[in-house]
Enzyme design. Structure first.
Site, mmCIF file in Angstrom:
data_model
loop_
_atom_site.group_PDB
_atom_site.id
_atom_site.type_symbol
_atom_site.label_atom_id
_atom_site.label_comp_id
_atom_site.label_asym_id
_atom_site.label_seq_id
_atom_site.Cartn_x
_atom_site.Cartn_y
_atom_site.Cartn_z
ATOM 1 N N ASP A 1 40.341 -12.931 70.252
ATOM 2 C CA ASP A 1 40.363 -13.286 68.834
ATOM 3 C C ASP A 1 41.354 -12.407 68.063
ATOM 4 O O ASP A 1 42.231 -11.787 68.662
ATOM 5 C CB ASP A 1 38.939 -13.241 68.257
ATOM 6 N N ASN B 1 32.194 -29.408 53.459
ATOM 7 C CA ASN B 1 32.808 -28.140 53.851
ATOM 8 C C ASN B 1 33.960 -28.375 54.824
ATOM 9 O O ASN B 1 33.914 -29.269 55.651
ATOM 10 C CB ASN B 1 31.770 -27.235 54.516
HETATM 11 MN MN MN Z 1 33.041 -23.449 52.712
#
Ligand code: MN
Length: 448
Positions: free
Chosen positions: A254, A142
């Site tokens: 954010d 990932n």
């Molecule tokens: Mn992913």
């Protein structure tokens, strides 16, 4: 294709503004970035106070630049993204990588010009890094983007939202193991876009980035950890997310430009630093245009794809700037039957769980023009008929008006497509005949 090559191309196109004056990583660079945030050039800070390293910013700050980086027109961007999501290609792994030009034996994060962005932030944050990890059995890989708070010379706090990297980390922790990560900073926009894409668990985002770059992405294995980094990144941190340690991470401003709350988050033990000679540090202003574009564009593609399945034609999707590139969508469609607008809304909400308000308009409305969209709402929308309200659905943790503990929100959809019950002409914008003979006159008047 590396970030360096893309910057070279941008220099030629006069898209880079060099800042020769000495500026500090403590708020000053962020301040200048903010002044150039809307449709601004790439900022190249040559003289960073107390550092040898140059800082670049606003790299993917406009849609035009992202499209030029990917070699695709703005109209075809969504299609292109969906195409590469479906056909990932494994990148080549190389031994000699430019990022390995300098290998630091002593890790000292204070030598990297990490910015302090907002006064309410807990500390300096790395915001442009892509993090690669493997599952402990090595079967799943990932790559994702995470904010990283610099805690001291060797440690970072990492914000893990409950997605793929968090799953890999939980599994490692259950087995009593730390999770190795490669943190690449200063990568081509395609890598950042792929890492921000909503792909299924198990699809490696590097493979998607490689497809986006037509097979041009090269990776390299880290020396000290079991993870792979972008071979021509500017800077790579090799680290381990510790199984047995948590710290208070945040507060941090954010994407909405408001302060995200403090939470207990895991710690990365940085065990190695590699970089190119004269590496450039990529700074990314949270809530700035580059942040909105990198997070928003892949989700526009996701919405485009989902809505395409329920209505005959989607013309354009905009996760608008005012909605922080994340919470508000405008979608233009070619409506065929009554009800298409509402189905489009439902599909968009299902596709992008953080989406809170959405407006569906006809194809004659420019989704990127706020006034045009408002005009469609003013002239084609009736609250009693065209409004969709859905209560208690999953929203965004970043929306301060939502229940941020349970992540529940209300979603509101506006079907501002023209109703078929009245003649089409009533909803059309009136026209004045075009008179080419007056073009010169208008140009002259406008100069006055
Ligand atoms: Mn992913």
């Amino acid at each position: 294709m590396s970030l360096r090559e893309f910057l070279g191309q941008a220099e030629k196109e006069k898209e880079v503004l060099h800042v020769k004056d000495s500026v500090s990583t403590r708020f000053q660079i962020a301040y200048v970035m903010k002044q150039f945030d809307c449709e601004g050039p790439i900022l190249y800070f040559d003289d960073v106070k107390d550092f040898e390293t140059s800082v670049i910013a606003n790299v993917s700050g406009t849609r035009k630049r992202v499209c030029s980086a990917l070699g695709v027109s703005q109209e075809l961007l969504c299609r292109r993204m969906i195409e590469v999501w479906r056909c990932p290609i494994r990148p080549k792994i190389v031994k000699s990588a430019t990022v390995k030009e300098c290998v630091q034996r002593d890790v000292d994060l204070s030598k990297i010009p990490v910015l302090r962005h907002f006064e309410s932030d807990a500390g300096p944050y790395i915001t442009s890094a892509v993090v690669h990890a493997r599952s402990i059995d090595g079967n799943i890989e990932n790559v994702s983007v995470h904010r990283l708070e610099v805690l001291d010379k060797k440690h970072l706090a990492i914000r893990l939202v409950p997605r793929h990297l968090a799953s890999l980390f939980q599994a490692a922790r259950k087995a009593g193991k730390d999770l190795d990560v490669a943190i690449s900073v200063g990568v081509h926009p395609a890598v950042l876009l792929a890492a921000s894409s909503p792909l299924p668990f198990g699809v490696c985002e590097y493979d998607v980035a490689n497809a986006m770059l037509n097979g041009g992405l090269k990776l390299t294995e880290c020396e000290r950890v079991n993870a792979s980094a972008v071979a021509d990144a500017e800077l790579v941190l090799e680290g381990r997310i510790l199984a047995s340690k948590e710290v208070a991470e945040g507060p941090f401003v954010d994407i909405t430009g408001t302060c995200d709350v403090q939470r207990k988050q895991p710690v990365v033990d940085v065990v190695g630093v590699m970089h190119r000679e004269n590496y450039i540090y990529h700074a990314l202003l949270s809530s700035g245009m580059e942040h909105l574009i990198l997070m928003g564009l892949p989700h526009e593609a996701l919405i485009w794809d989902a809505v395409s399945k329920v209505v005959p034609k989607v013309c354009a999707v905009n996760l608008s700037k005012g909605g922080s590139g994340w919470l508000h969508a405008v979608i233009s469609i070619e409506k065929q039957v009554e009800g298409d607008g509402k189905n489009a809304l439902l599909a968009a909400f299902a596709a992008h769980p953080s989406l809170k308000h959405a407006v569906v308009v006809d194809s004659d409305i420019d989704v990127f023009d706020v006034s045009d969209v408002e005009w469609a709402v003013a002239t084609r929308f009736q609250g009693s008929e065209d409004l969709v309200v859905i209560e208690n659905v999953r929203g965004s943790t970043l929306d301060p008006s939502a229940d941020q503990e349970k992540v529940l929100t209300s979603k509101v959809g506006f079907d501002a497509t023209r109703p078929f019950s009245k003649p089409k002409e009533r909803f059309e914008r009136a026209r004045i005949p075009i008179d080419r003979s007056l073009e010169k006159l208008v140009r002259r008047l406008k100069k006055l």
